[in-house]
Write a protein that holds these residues in place. Sequence first.
Motif, PDB file in Angstrom:
ATOM      1  N   ARG A  43       4.305   2.008   5.233  1.00 37.45           N
ATOM      2  CA  ARG A  43       5.150   0.954   4.647  1.00 37.45           C
ATOM      3  C   ARG A  43       6.470   0.816   5.390  1.00 37.45           C
ATOM      4  NH1 ARG A  43       3.642   2.276  -1.570  1.00 37.45           N
ATOM      5  NH2 ARG A  43       1.750   1.021  -1.619  1.00 37.45           N
ATOM      6  N   GLN A  44       7.093   1.951   5.734  1.00 36.74           N
ATOM      7  CA  GLN A  44       8.386   1.913   6.421  1.00 36.74           C
ATOM      8  C   GLN A  44       8.282   1.324   7.826  1.00 36.74           C
ATOM      9  OE1 GLN A  44       9.797   5.950   6.301  1.00 36.74           O
ATOM     10  NE2 GLN A  44      10.569   5.764   4.218  1.00 36.74           N
ATOM     11  N   GLU A  45       7.159   1.521   8.491  1.00 38.47           N
ATOM     12  CA  GLU A  45       7.037   1.127   9.891  1.00 38.47           C
ATOM     13  C   GLU A  45       6.196  -0.123  10.119  1.00 38.47           C
ATOM     14  OE1 GLU A  45       8.972   2.402  12.011  1.00 38.47           O
ATOM     15  OE2 GLU A  45       9.647   4.107  10.808  1.00 38.47           O
ATOM     16  N   MET A  46       5.863  -0.868   9.060  1.00 41.32           N
ATOM     17  CA  MET A  46       5.002  -2.040   9.248  1.00 41.32           C
ATOM     18  C   MET A  46       5.661  -3.114  10.115  1.00 41.32           C
ATOM     19  SD  MET A  46       4.763  -3.737   5.499  1.00 41.32           S
ATOM     20  CE  MET A  46       6.170  -3.687   4.423  1.00 41.32           C
ATOM     21  N   ASP A  47       6.951  -3.333   9.965  1.00 39.94           N
ATOM     22  CA  ASP A  47       7.615  -4.344  10.809  1.00 39.94           C
ATOM     23  C   ASP A  47       7.638  -3.891  12.268  1.00 39.94           C
ATOM     24  OD1 ASP A  47       8.061  -6.110   8.713  1.00 39.94           O
ATOM     25  OD2 ASP A  47      10.007  -5.227   8.235  1.00 39.94           O
ATOM     26  N   TYR A  48       7.860  -2.599  12.481  1.00 39.80           N
ATOM     27  CA  TYR A  48       7.812  -2.053  13.840  1.00 39.80           C
ATOM     28  C   TYR A  48       6.424  -2.282  14.452  1.00 39.80           C
ATOM     29  CZ  TYR A  48       6.787   1.478  17.338  1.00 39.80           C
ATOM     30  OH  TYR A  48       6.332   2.121  18.461  1.00 39.80           O
ATOM     31  N   LEU A  49       5.375  -1.957  13.709  1.00 35.81           N
ATOM     32  CA  LEU A  49       4.010  -2.128  14.228  1.00 35.81           C
ATOM     33  C   LEU A  49       3.725  -3.584  14.555  1.00 35.81           C
ATOM     34  CD1 LEU A  49       1.994   0.245  11.867  1.00 35.81           C
ATOM     35  CD2 LEU A  49       2.486   0.594  14.293  1.00 35.81           C
ATOM     36  N   ASN A  50       4.133  -4.485  13.674  1.00 31.65           N
ATOM     37  CA  ASN A  50       3.874  -5.914  13.888  1.00 31.65           C
ATOM     38  C   ASN A  50       4.693  -6.508  15.029  1.00 31.65           C
ATOM     39  OD1 ASN A  50       1.816  -6.671  12.013  1.00 31.65           O
ATOM     40  ND2 ASN A  50       3.290  -6.350  10.372  1.00 31.65           N
ATOM     41  N   SER A 103     -11.326   5.477  -3.680  1.00 27.03           N
ATOM     42  CA  SER A 103     -10.831   4.146  -3.348  1.00 27.03           C
ATOM     43  C   SER A 103      -9.916   4.184  -2.121  1.00 27.03           C
ATOM     44  CB  SER A 103     -10.060   3.565  -4.533  1.00 27.03           C
ATOM     45  OG  SER A 103      -9.499   2.315  -4.178  1.00 27.03           O
ATOM     46  N   LEU A 104     -10.055   3.174  -1.275  1.00 27.33           N
ATOM     47  CA  LEU A 104      -9.175   3.021  -0.108  1.00 27.33           C
ATOM     48  C   LEU A 104      -7.907   2.251  -0.460  1.00 27.33           C
ATOM     49  CD1 LEU A 104     -11.895   2.199   2.552  1.00 27.33           C
ATOM     50  CD2 LEU A 104     -10.497   4.270   2.448  1.00 27.33           C
ATOM     51  N   GLU A 105      -7.891   1.599  -1.610  1.00 26.04           N
ATOM     52  CA  GLU A 105      -6.767   0.747  -1.992  1.00 26.04           C
ATOM     53  C   GLU A 105      -5.420   1.469  -2.078  1.00 26.04           C
ATOM     54  OE1 GLU A 105      -5.637  -1.830  -5.846  1.00 26.04           O
ATOM     55  OE2 GLU A 105      -7.596  -2.307  -4.982  1.00 26.04           O
ATOM     56  N   PRO A 106      -5.341   2.714  -2.603  1.00 24.48           N
ATOM     57  CA  PRO A 106      -4.030   3.378  -2.655  1.00 24.48           C
ATOM     58  C   PRO A 106      -3.383   3.578  -1.277  1.00 24.48           C
ATOM     59  CG  PRO A 106      -5.581   4.502  -4.098  1.00 24.48           C
ATOM     60  CD  PRO A 106      -6.377   3.509  -3.292  1.00 24.48           C
ATOM     61  N   PHE A 149      -4.506   1.607   1.798  1.00 18.67           N
ATOM     62  CA  PHE A 149      -4.519   0.400   2.615  1.00 18.67           C
ATOM     63  C   PHE A 149      -4.226  -0.889   1.844  1.00 18.67           C
ATOM     64  CE2 PHE A 149      -7.171   3.517   4.803  1.00 18.67           C
ATOM     65  CZ  PHE A 149      -6.540   3.536   6.037  1.00 18.67           C
ATOM     66  N   GLY A 150      -3.983  -0.788   0.553  1.00 23.93           N
ATOM     67  CA  GLY A 150      -3.644  -1.968  -0.233  1.00 23.93           C
ATOM     68  C   GLY A 150      -4.869  -2.770  -0.634  1.00 23.93           C
ATOM     69  N   TRP A 195     -17.335  -0.907   9.113  1.00 18.79           N
ATOM     70  CA  TRP A 195     -16.047  -1.267   9.708  1.00 18.79           C
ATOM     71  C   TRP A 195     -15.271  -2.192   8.771  1.00 18.79           C
ATOM     72  CZ3 TRP A 195     -15.824  -4.311  14.997  1.00 18.79           C
ATOM     73  CH2 TRP A 195     -14.501  -4.455  15.406  1.00 18.79           C
ATOM     74  N   LEU A 196     -14.126  -1.704   8.314  1.00 20.76           N
ATOM     75  CA  LEU A 196     -13.220  -2.488   7.476  1.00 20.76           C
ATOM     76  C   LEU A 196     -11.907  -2.689   8.220  1.00 20.76           C
ATOM     77  CD1 LEU A 196     -13.636  -0.497   4.125  1.00 20.76           C
ATOM     78  CD2 LEU A 196     -14.887  -2.541   4.824  1.00 20.76           C
ATOM     79  N   VAL A 197     -11.181  -3.737   7.859  1.00 26.98           N
ATOM     80  CA  VAL A 197      -9.851  -3.960   8.418  1.00 26.98           C
ATOM     81  C   VAL A 197      -8.867  -4.234   7.294  1.00 26.98           C
ATOM     82  CG1 VAL A 197     -10.635  -4.795  10.674  1.00 26.98           C
ATOM     83  CG2 VAL A 197     -10.303  -6.426   8.813  1.00 26.98           C
ATOM     84  N   ALA A 198      -7.606  -3.850   7.533  1.00 27.07           N
ATOM     85  CA  ALA A 198      -6.532  -4.094   6.584  1.00 27.07           C
ATOM     86  C   ALA A 198      -5.260  -4.376   7.392  1.00 27.07           C
ATOM     87  CB  ALA A 198      -6.316  -2.896   5.676  1.00 27.07           C
ATOM     88  N   PRO A 199      -4.440  -5.327   6.943  1.00 29.74           N
ATOM     89  CA  PRO A 199      -3.218  -5.624   7.684  1.00 29.74           C
ATOM     90  C   PRO A 199      -2.229  -4.458   7.639  1.00 29.74           C
ATOM     91  CG  PRO A 199      -3.237  -6.796   5.592  1.00 29.74           C
ATOM     92  CD  PRO A 199      -4.565  -6.119   5.716  1.00 29.74           C
ATOM     93  N   PHE A 200      -1.312  -4.432   8.604  1.00 32.99           N
ATOM     94  CA  PHE A 200      -0.276  -3.408   8.614  1.00 32.99           C
ATOM     95  C   PHE A 200       0.604  -3.500   7.372  1.00 32.99           C
ATOM     96  CE2 PHE A 200      -0.294  -3.325  13.535  1.00 32.99           C
ATOM     97  CZ  PHE A 200      -1.271  -2.352  13.541  1.00 32.99           C
ATOM     98  N   ARG A 201       0.675  -4.657   6.748  1.00 26.74           N
ATOM     99  CA  ARG A 201       1.513  -4.856   5.570  1.00 26.74           C
ATOM    100  C   ARG A 201       0.758  -4.360   4.334  1.00 26.74           C
ATOM    101  NH1 ARG A 201       6.079  -7.068   5.771  1.00 26.74           N
ATOM    102  NH2 ARG A 201       5.743  -8.142   7.745  1.00 26.74           N
TER     103      ARG A 201
END
Length: 131
Positions: A68-75, A108-111, A113-114, A124-130
Amino acid sequence: MSDIDAVAGMYNIIVSGERESAEYRVPVEEFVTKLKNRDLPDEICVAGLEEVLTEDEDLRDQLVSAMRQEMDYLNSQRPLPAIQFVVDGDIQGAGDSFDVEIDDEFHSLEPIFGRQIKKRDSGWLVAPFRV
């Protein structure tokens, strides 16, 4: 980019042995450190997600916090990094919810990866950095 199963700019959750993973592989703890230090390669595979899902709540909290802290950096990276999380278990999906079956239990993967997890292909699943 090499021929790994990963979408750059997203977290890729792949099943071990079913998809092509990045050669550079680190445990979850090292990924958290590298992410916090902003020291990630263009392609990275993170191993040990089963432990985070099944028993290590402290490490799970550290992982989610760093993500969560580094999502803007990653994007903001160019090229966008290709980050894979390899799991040793079966991915089960029902609607927009995805679980990993580990030792006959569903986690659950939700906690981590949202709620925006999407199926890309079998294993193969994908989830945004956010997250």
